[in-house]
Design an enzyme around this catalytic site. Structure first.
Site, mmCIF file in Angstrom:
data_model
loop_
_atom_site.group_PDB
_atom_site.id
_atom_site.type_symbol
_atom_site.label_atom_id
_atom_site.label_comp_id
_atom_site.label_asym_id
_atom_site.label_seq_id
_atom_site.Cartn_x
_atom_site.Cartn_y
_atom_site.Cartn_z
ATOM 1 N N HIS A 1 2.728 3.245 -9.015
ATOM 2 C CA HIS A 1 2.575 1.798 -9.210
ATOM 3 C C HIS A 1 3.809 1.224 -9.909
ATOM 4 C CE1 HIS A 1 -1.384 2.028 -7.637
ATOM 5 N NE2 HIS A 1 -1.905 2.669 -8.659
ATOM 6 N N LEU A 55 10.958 -20.769 -3.995
ATOM 7 C CA LEU A 55 10.060 -19.769 -3.401
ATOM 8 C C LEU A 55 8.756 -19.798 -4.186
ATOM 9 C CD1 LEU A 55 9.479 -17.153 -1.662
ATOM 10 C CD2 LEU A 55 10.431 -15.853 -3.568
ATOM 11 N N ASP A 61 0.830 -1.210 0.000
ATOM 12 C CA ASP A 61 0.000 0.000 0.000
ATOM 13 C C ASP A 61 0.866 1.262 0.000
ATOM 14 O OD1 ASP A 61 -2.274 1.521 0.052
ATOM 15 O OD2 ASP A 61 -2.719 1.190 2.170
HETATM 16 C C1 FPP Z 1 -1.863 0.240 -3.273
HETATM 17 O O1 FPP Z 1 -1.391 1.560 -3.416
HETATM 18 C C2 FPP Z 1 -1.354 -0.622 -4.314
HETATM 19 C C3 FPP Z 1 -2.132 -1.198 -5.281
HETATM 20 C C4 FPP Z 1 -3.569 -0.979 -5.437
HETATM 21 C C5 FPP Z 1 -1.563 -2.080 -6.273
HETATM 22 C C6 FPP Z 1 -0.256 -2.732 -5.962
HETATM 23 C C7 FPP Z 1 0.418 -2.881 -7.250
HETATM 24 C C8 FPP Z 1 1.735 -2.883 -7.486
HETATM 25 C C9 FPP Z 1 2.769 -2.861 -6.464
HETATM 26 C C10 FPP Z 1 2.234 -2.891 -8.879
HETATM 27 C C11 FPP Z 1 1.634 -3.854 -9.798
HETATM 28 C C12 FPP Z 1 1.560 -5.242 -9.304
HETATM 29 C C13 FPP Z 1 1.837 -6.332 -10.030
HETATM 30 C C14 FPP Z 1 1.705 -7.652 -9.408
HETATM 31 C C15 FPP Z 1 2.329 -6.264 -11.382
HETATM 32 P P1 FPP Z 1 -2.488 2.703 -3.517
HETATM 33 O O2 FPP Z 1 -2.642 3.036 -4.955
HETATM 34 O O3 FPP Z 1 -3.755 2.295 -2.843
HETATM 35 O O4 FPP Z 1 -1.774 3.832 -2.736
HETATM 36 P P2 FPP Z 1 -2.477 5.014 -1.911
HETATM 37 O O5 FPP Z 1 -3.255 4.366 -0.810
HETATM 38 O O6 FPP Z 1 -1.308 5.798 -1.439
HETATM 39 O O7 FPP Z 1 -3.335 5.769 -2.883
#
Ligand code: FPP
Length: 249
Positions: free
Chosen positions: A40, A134, A23
């Protein structure tokens, strides 16, 4: 000649199964005046670092939350960007992960994914199926409640078909109907960004997991952050509903 004392080096125990709610990508980007999608993209870099660090440290199962069933409500450009990152991640990293002994699995609903994303997932799973160093599980279009509902539907179908007796349904039977049927439950769930919620992640499986909430935003996550979580994990006394253990009993 000076002889050094042979101090046996105890391997530091690490949790066998670590699950991570990645997150804070959006906040990381906002703090830099960048579009959320760049957050992201940096999140994928953090994922690469984490897979490598977890493997080196002896973690056997790493499960990450890549896209939740609720993430569809985000702006369409952001949803598209997350799907594109999934495509790029597999295209760029699959062969290296296969060489490094990583077995890739993707859990979550596949029916609503674009056909090419479904194909990519199947290819990644097939190419890496023989690996066992893993297990990297990516929860993609995943939600804990839908997983539980799906398990109930599949159990009901087996009962209806006469292959499962209602009185034979136990927690162990239930496990077998989940996406995670062939892996142990997580020992540790980490959530980054300071938020303290489970957000529909591994609801059934995390029943006895330890939770660690870190203040670091996901794109800044690295081996040191993982080590600090493991350090805290080792201070915890896991009792699985039992009593406090002490040296006198
Ligand atoms: C939360 O940050 C993260 C996500 C919704 C997606 C996680 C994705 C990745 C790390 C990259 C892509 C993943 C793969 C497997 C290719 P947020 O956007 O909710 O952050 P915020 O709460 O600060 O807005």
């Amino acid at each position: 000649m000076l002889k050094l004392a042979q101090t046996p080096v105890e391997p530091t125990p690490v949790p066998q199964h670590v699950a991570i709610i990645m997150d804070g990508n959006g906040r990381w980007a906002r703090a830099r005046g960048l579009p959320r999608t760049l957050g992201h993209r940096e999140g994928v870099e953090a994922l690469r670092r984490t897979v490598e660090a977890a493997g080196k440290m002896g973690v056997k199962y790493l499960t990450v939350f890549g896209f939740s069933t609720e993430n569809w409500t985000r702006p369409v450009e952001e949803v598209d960007a997350l799907f594109e990152l999934m495509r790029l991640y597999v295209a760029k990293d699959l062969e290296r992960l296969v060489k490094e002994g990583v077995c890739i699995r993707v859990i979550g609903g596949r029916e609503s994914l674009a056909p090419d994303v479904r194909d990519i997932i199947v290819r990644a799973e097939q190419r890496s199926a023989h690996n066992s160093a893993l297990r990297l599980t990516v929860a993609f279009n995943y939600g804990g409640r839908s997983e539980i509902v799906r398990a109930v539907q599949r159990i009901a179908a087996d009962v209806k078909a006469g292959v499962l007796a209602p009185e034979a349904i136990s927690a162990d039977t239930f496990d077998l109907y989940l996406y995670t049927h062939d892996m142990p439950s997580p020992d540790l769930v980490i959530r980054t960004s300071g938020e303290q919620r489970i957000s529909n992640f591994l609801l059934w499986q995390a029943a006895y997991a330890e939770f660690i909430f870190l203040d670091v935003l996901w794109p800044d996550f690295d081996q040191a952050a993982l080590e600090s979580a493991f350090h805290e994990y080792r201070q915890r006394d896991r009792r699985f509903g039992g009593v406090i253990r002490d040296a006198t009993n």
